[in-house]
Write a protein that holds these residues in place. Structure first.
Motif, PDB file in Angstrom:
ATOM      1  N   ILE A   1      -3.789  41.766 -23.910  1.00 35.92           N
ATOM      2  CA  ILE A   1      -2.937  40.417 -24.662  1.00 35.92           C
ATOM      3  C   ILE A   1      -3.499  40.176 -25.500  1.00 35.92           C
ATOM      4  N   LEU A   2      -4.875  39.559 -26.027  1.00 39.70           N
ATOM      5  CA  LEU A   2      -5.669  38.266 -26.621  1.00 39.70           C
ATOM      6  C   LEU A   2      -4.896  38.699 -28.078  1.00 39.70           C
TER       7      LEU A   2
ATOM      8  N   ARG B   1       1.144  37.190 -33.727  1.00 39.93           N
ATOM      9  CA  ARG B   1       1.633  35.250 -34.291  1.00 39.93           C
ATOM     10  C   ARG B   1       1.863  35.479 -35.183  1.00 39.93           C
ATOM     11  N   PRO B   2       2.988  34.320 -35.081  1.00 46.68           N
ATOM     12  CA  PRO B   2       3.566  33.811 -36.210  1.00 46.68           C
ATOM     13  C   PRO B   2       1.867  32.931 -37.219  1.00 46.68           C
ATOM     14  N   ASN B   3       2.395  32.750 -39.044  1.00 50.32           N
ATOM     15  CA  ASN B   3       1.570  31.912 -39.586  1.00 50.32           C
ATOM     16  C   ASN B   3       1.635  30.215 -38.241  1.00 50.32           C
ATOM     17  N   LEU B   4       0.501  29.437 -38.654  1.00 50.95           N
ATOM     18  CA  LEU B   4       0.456  28.563 -38.258  1.00 50.95           C
ATOM     19  C   LEU B   4       1.741  27.757 -38.343  1.00 50.95           C
ATOM     20  N   TRP B   5       1.822  27.071 -37.305  1.00 52.36           N
ATOM     21  CA  TRP B   5       3.684  25.950 -37.254  1.00 52.36           C
ATOM     22  C   TRP B   5       2.656  24.903 -36.901  1.00 52.36           C
ATOM     23  N   PRO B   6       2.793  23.581 -37.625  1.00 52.77           N
ATOM     24  CA  PRO B   6       2.328  22.051 -37.342  1.00 52.77           C
ATOM     25  C   PRO B   6       3.028  21.706 -35.811  1.00 52.77           C
TER      26      PRO B   6
ATOM     27  N   ILE C   1       7.505  21.472 -30.787  1.00 52.49           N
ATOM     28  CA  ILE C   1       6.297  22.249 -29.757  1.00 52.49           C
ATOM     29  C   ILE C   1       5.676  23.673 -29.457  1.00 52.49           C
ATOM     30  N   LYS C   2       6.888  23.879 -28.966  1.00 50.65           N
ATOM     31  CA  LYS C   2       7.266  25.750 -29.295  1.00 50.65           C
ATOM     32  C   LYS C   2       6.592  26.705 -30.047  1.00 50.65           C
ATOM     33  N   MET C   3       7.100  26.739 -31.376  1.00 50.64           N
ATOM     34  CA  MET C   3       6.443  27.656 -32.258  1.00 50.64           C
ATOM     35  C   MET C   3       5.548  27.166 -32.393  1.00 50.64           C
ATOM     36  N   HIS C   4       4.415  25.943 -32.432  1.00 47.76           N
ATOM     37  CA  HIS C   4       3.667  25.358 -32.658  1.00 47.76           C
ATOM     38  C   HIS C   4       2.524  26.433 -31.592  1.00 47.76           C
ATOM     39  N   THR C   5       2.755  26.883 -29.854  1.00 46.87           N
ATOM     40  CA  THR C   5       2.278  26.790 -29.268  1.00 46.87           C
ATOM     41  C   THR C   5       1.534  28.892 -29.994  1.00 46.87           C
ATOM     42  N   LEU C   6       3.583  28.870 -29.753  1.00 40.45           N
ATOM     43  CA  LEU C   6       3.159  30.602 -30.378  1.00 40.45           C
ATOM     44  C   LEU C   6       2.542  30.377 -31.207  1.00 40.45           C
ATOM     45  N   SER C   7       2.512  29.744 -32.512  1.00 46.63           N
ATOM     46  CA  SER C   7       1.385  30.495 -34.010  1.00 46.63           C
ATOM     47  C   SER C   7      -0.109  30.321 -33.484  1.00 46.63           C
ATOM     48  N   LYS C   8      -0.152  29.669 -32.241  1.00 40.69           N
ATOM     49  CA  LYS C   8      -1.896  29.576 -31.915  1.00 40.69           C
ATOM     50  C   LYS C   8      -1.444  29.809 -30.381  1.00 40.69           C
ATOM     51  N   LEU C   9      -0.593  30.701 -29.824  1.00 34.01           N
ATOM     52  CA  LEU C   9      -1.060  31.560 -28.096  1.00 34.01           C
ATOM     53  C   LEU C   9      -2.019  31.766 -28.041  1.00 34.01           C
ATOM     54  N   ASP C  10      -3.171  32.427 -28.555  1.00 31.71           N
ATOM     55  CA  ASP C  10      -4.062  32.690 -28.276  1.00 31.71           C
ATOM     56  C   ASP C  10      -5.159  31.591 -27.411  1.00 31.71           C
ATOM     57  N   ASP C  11      -5.644  30.777 -28.788  1.00 33.98           N
ATOM     58  CA  ASP C  11      -6.294  29.382 -28.613  1.00 33.98           C
ATOM     59  C   ASP C  11      -6.167  28.650 -27.225  1.00 33.98           C
ATOM     60  N   TYR C  12      -4.118  28.762 -27.027  1.00 37.66           N
ATOM     61  CA  TYR C  12      -4.265  27.743 -26.128  1.00 37.66           C
ATOM     62  C   TYR C  12      -4.184  28.445 -24.580  1.00 37.66           C
TER      63      TYR C  12
ATOM     64  N   SER D   1       3.060  32.459 -10.507  1.00 42.38           N
ATOM     65  CA  SER D   1       3.193  32.758 -11.767  1.00 42.38           C
ATOM     66  C   SER D   1       3.903  33.510 -13.315  1.00 42.38           C
ATOM     67  N   MET D   2       3.041  32.599 -14.270  1.00 46.99           N
ATOM     68  CA  MET D   2       3.540  32.637 -15.159  1.00 46.99           C
ATOM     69  C   MET D   2       3.468  33.665 -16.258  1.00 46.99           C
ATOM     70  N   GLY D   3       4.585  33.318 -17.337  1.00 43.65           N
ATOM     71  CA  GLY D   3       4.683  34.101 -18.261  1.00 43.65           C
ATOM     72  C   GLY D   3       3.527  33.131 -19.354  1.00 43.65           C
ATOM     73  N   ILE D   4       3.370  34.068 -20.186  1.00 41.94           N
ATOM     74  CA  ILE D   4       2.161  33.487 -21.245  1.00 41.94           C
ATOM     75  C   ILE D   4       2.981  32.730 -22.173  1.00 41.94           C
ATOM     76  N   GLU D   5       4.144  32.369 -22.104  1.00 40.60           N
ATOM     77  CA  GLU D   5       5.049  31.853 -23.285  1.00 40.60           C
ATOM     78  C   GLU D   5       5.544  29.983 -22.838  1.00 40.60           C
ATOM     79  N   LYS D   6       5.145  30.128 -21.271  1.00 39.88           N
ATOM     80  CA  LYS D   6       5.370  28.890 -20.792  1.00 39.88           C
ATOM     81  C   LYS D   6       4.338  27.584 -20.999  1.00 39.88           C
ATOM     82  N   LEU D   7       3.257  28.064 -21.990  1.00 37.50           N
ATOM     83  CA  LEU D   7       2.737  27.684 -22.082  1.00 37.50           C
ATOM     84  C   LEU D   7       2.722  25.964 -23.009  1.00 37.50           C
TER      85      LEU D   7
END
Lengths: 194, 457
Positions: free
Chosen positions: A7-8, A15-20, B52-63, B233-239
């Motif tokens: 998954i990771l 993933r898209p480019n960093l969004w602020p 906030i959601k777009m930001h989370t998606l852009s760093k979803l692995d980290d989060y 049970s949580m979809g990964i986009e719920k972060l």
């Protein structure tokens, strides 16, 4: 490869480019009288609100609202004559007619009251399993919006469970007809102390 | 699979019922409008929520890693599921570990998506959906027709009949209060005897490892707090990154969904109860694929409020079941083609592209734009659902050539005068099935204009 890595790896590729990340301001309510709004929204959602001048009147308000001999349990440390939750055996949680607990923060814009497991005497199910719920809160602890509420809450330190409660449990799953008293408490009485 | 248009046609056969369904959902939409009108900063909140959601998606692995770390520190057990099968296997393994045969479940679109109930029943586990609407459709062996109002398609008489059969309520009783009371007693018994409770998740908080569940009935909490083992049970986009971000989302969610200022219960689960066990299952099941599609990834911002369904003229007059997807309506029509284009490729056409879904979306997903983009993909793939090709090519040629357009107009006006009312000669197109064409004008604008010019000379 274990699923975590799969998954990771996929996220890193896709993933898209960093969004602020935006800084969200603390929006406040425009209402001049937060207490009035809090009461109005609670009543709109099917709750009852009772204001008192002195916390010694709590007992009397409760007996007025529940004149019949109901089985009451409280997690408030200062309510004499009502069984404390700590002495109640879990087998008897279900028979609880009225549960009396303290709300820590009240939110005017939506009538929600915040409690953690500490205010529930560590019995997390208490506000849900009781037939009727009474929440006592000081009007000093009413804030305007959820932004203000979360600012005060900060990050959780000890409590493992916390909940905003904004009225009696309800449902509209049958033809959109509102029914108060679904699976949780059938009524919510909020007692506002000074 | 029967195309959406055909299913909708069947739904529309009962005109009174279609009108009733339409009106029920429009009422919810109006409640939403009222709730929104009380918040002057509404549009700012939508913008913040979207960012906030777009930001989370852009760093979803980290989060996700931060969330897992915090959750483990809290004492939760975190699982990762690449697909529905793995999710279901994990749930079953938890049940088996505790020799549990009975599980209460609160509303979770994710477990619908994974077809968890059917899977567990095959393994002789009794699953009890505890949300009233979910329980009703479970007893009827039907899927939900709406993500927030799962039984919105049913009449109280039908529910009364069902409860008489299943819960022995009085024959002919249809009062919602009475029926809800019967379900309350029935479900209370289940909460006390189940060994495991499973909930969906509205928000997972990366910085604290908490899961937040928003409900009105109190059923999710009854289950979680009364059973020794809780599963979320949580979809990964719920972060979402921060706890304070909840302020934005709790302000938007219920107002958009039902017009309430907030759900009755907003429960923050951080650690297991004493001697209890808390499991969190992070599920991908196609989400990382969607993340890789630049035109469609913003659909992952969805917080499942259902506002796009309540406002959609197609959804309201065709019903959730006509979509044959777990998530119906406009958002379902952009989420599902990516999973199976052949099966769901027709859904982007179940829209007038009016854009109302985009206007009400609390996280600003450009739903109607994505519907349009999916249509291009479906057309390029050469799928038969890509509209009426003959008609489209006639229209295309006609609009491209002024003289042909002029002649076509002349013929059209003549035909309309010869056959007024329901245009039988147009029966090859479904457009006129439920529509009357307007009265044909005597002349076209061009003809009129030419005459004016002549008169003026």
């Amino acid at each position: 490869m274990p699923s975590k890595e799969t998954i990771l790896t996929k996220i890193r590729a896709n993933r898209p480019n960093l969004w602020p990340l935006p800084d969200v301001p603390i929006f406040e309510t425009l209402a001049t009288d937060k207490k009035k709004l809090f009461i109005q929204i609670l009543e709109r959602g099917g709750s009852k609100v009772h204001c008192i001048d002195d916390s010694t009147q709590i007992h009397q308000v409760i007996t007025t609202h529940f004149p019949e001999d109901k089985r009451m349990v409280t997690a408030l440390p200062f309510l004499e004559g009502i069984e404390g939750i700590s002495t109640l055996h879990p087998d008897f949680y279900e028979g609880t007619e009225v549960a009396i607990i303290e709300g820590l923060i009240g939110v005017a814009e939506n009538g929600a009251l915040w409690v953690t497991e500490k205010e529930l005497g560590n019995v997390r199910v208490l506000p849900f399993i009781a037939q009727h719920l009474v929440m006592v809160i000081s009007e000093k602890n009413i804030v305007g919006t959820m932004h203000e509420a979360y600012k005060i809450l900060g990050l959780p330190t000890t409590a493992g469970f916390g909940v905003f409660i904004a009225g009696p449990s309800k449902t509209a799953d049958i033809e959109q007809s509102l029914v108060i008293g679904a699976q949780g408490a059938r009524s919510l009485l909020v007692i506002l102390t000074p | 699979m029967m195309p959406h248009a055909q299913k909708a046609a069947i739904f529309n056969k009962d005109e009174a019922r279609t009108d009733w369904h339409d009106a029920s959902l429009w009422m919810v939409r109006k409640k939403r409008d009222f709730a929104v009108s009380e918040i002057p900063e509404w549009e700012f909140l939508r913008e913040f929520a979207s960012d906030i959601k777009m930001h989370t998606l852009s760093k979803l692995d980290d989060y996700l890693e931060a969330f897992e770390k915090a959750a483990i520190q809290n004492g939760a057990i975190v699982h990762w599921a690449a697909d529905a099968k793995e999710h279901n296997d994990i749930v079953l393994s938890i049940l088996n570990k505790h020799q549990a045969k009975k599980m209460v479940k609160s509303k979770s679109m994710l477990t619908e998506e994974c077809h968890l109930n059917e899977f567990l029943e095959l393994h002789e586990i009794e699953v009890i959906d505890s949300d009233l609407g979910e329980r009703i459709i479970q007893m009827l062996n039907e899927p939900p027709s709406h993500i927030v109002l799962p039984a919105i398609h049913l009449k109280k008489e039908e529910i009364g009949e069902l409860f008489h059969r299943e819960l022995h309520t009085e024959k002919g009783a249809t009062d919602p209060q009475y029926l809800t009371e019967a379900a309350r007693h029935h479900l209370r018994e289940k909460f006390h005897t189940a060994q495991v409770a499973l909930t969906g998740v509205n928000f997972g908080i990366a910085e604290t490892g908490e899961v937040v569940v928003c409900t009105n009935e109190g059923n999710a909490d009854m289950g979680v707090h009364l059973t020794p083992v809780q599963i979320h049970s949580m979809g990964i986009e719920k972060l979402i990154p921060r706890r304070s971000d909840l302020a934005v989302f709790t302000r938007l969610l219920a107002r958009s969904a039902t017009g309430q200022p907030v759900t009755v219960f907003t429960s923050h689960h951080r650690n297991p109860k004493p001697a209890g066990e808390m499991h969190i299952i992070l599920v991908d099941n196609g989400r990382t694929e969607q993340l890789g599609k630049p035109d469609f990834r913003s659909s992952l911002k969805c917080i499942r409020c259902g506002a796009c369904m309540n406002t959609c003229p197609i959804y309201r007059r065709s019903g959730g079941h006509s979509y044959e997807t777990t998530i119906p309506g406009p958002i379902g029509s952009i989420l599902t083609p990516g999973i199976d284009l052949k099966k769901h490729g027709q859904l982007p056409f179940a829209s007038t592209l009016c854009g109302s879904c985009t206007d009400v979306c609390p996280v600003k997903i450009d739903i109607h734009t994505q519907l349009y983009k999916w249509r291009q993909i479906v057309s390029e793939a050469g799928l038969p659902e890509a509209g009426n090709k003959t008609m489209m090519s006639i229209m295309g040629n006609g609009l491209a050539s002024p003289s042909f357009f002029h002649r076509l107009g002349n013929i059209g006006r003549k035909l309309l005068r010869l056959f007024p009312g329901k245009e039988r000669f147009l029966s090859f197109t479904v457009w006129t099935k439920d529509r009357d064409l307007p009265k044909a004008p005597v002349e076209s604008f061009r003809e009129w204009y030419a005459k004016q010019a002549k008169d003026a000379q």
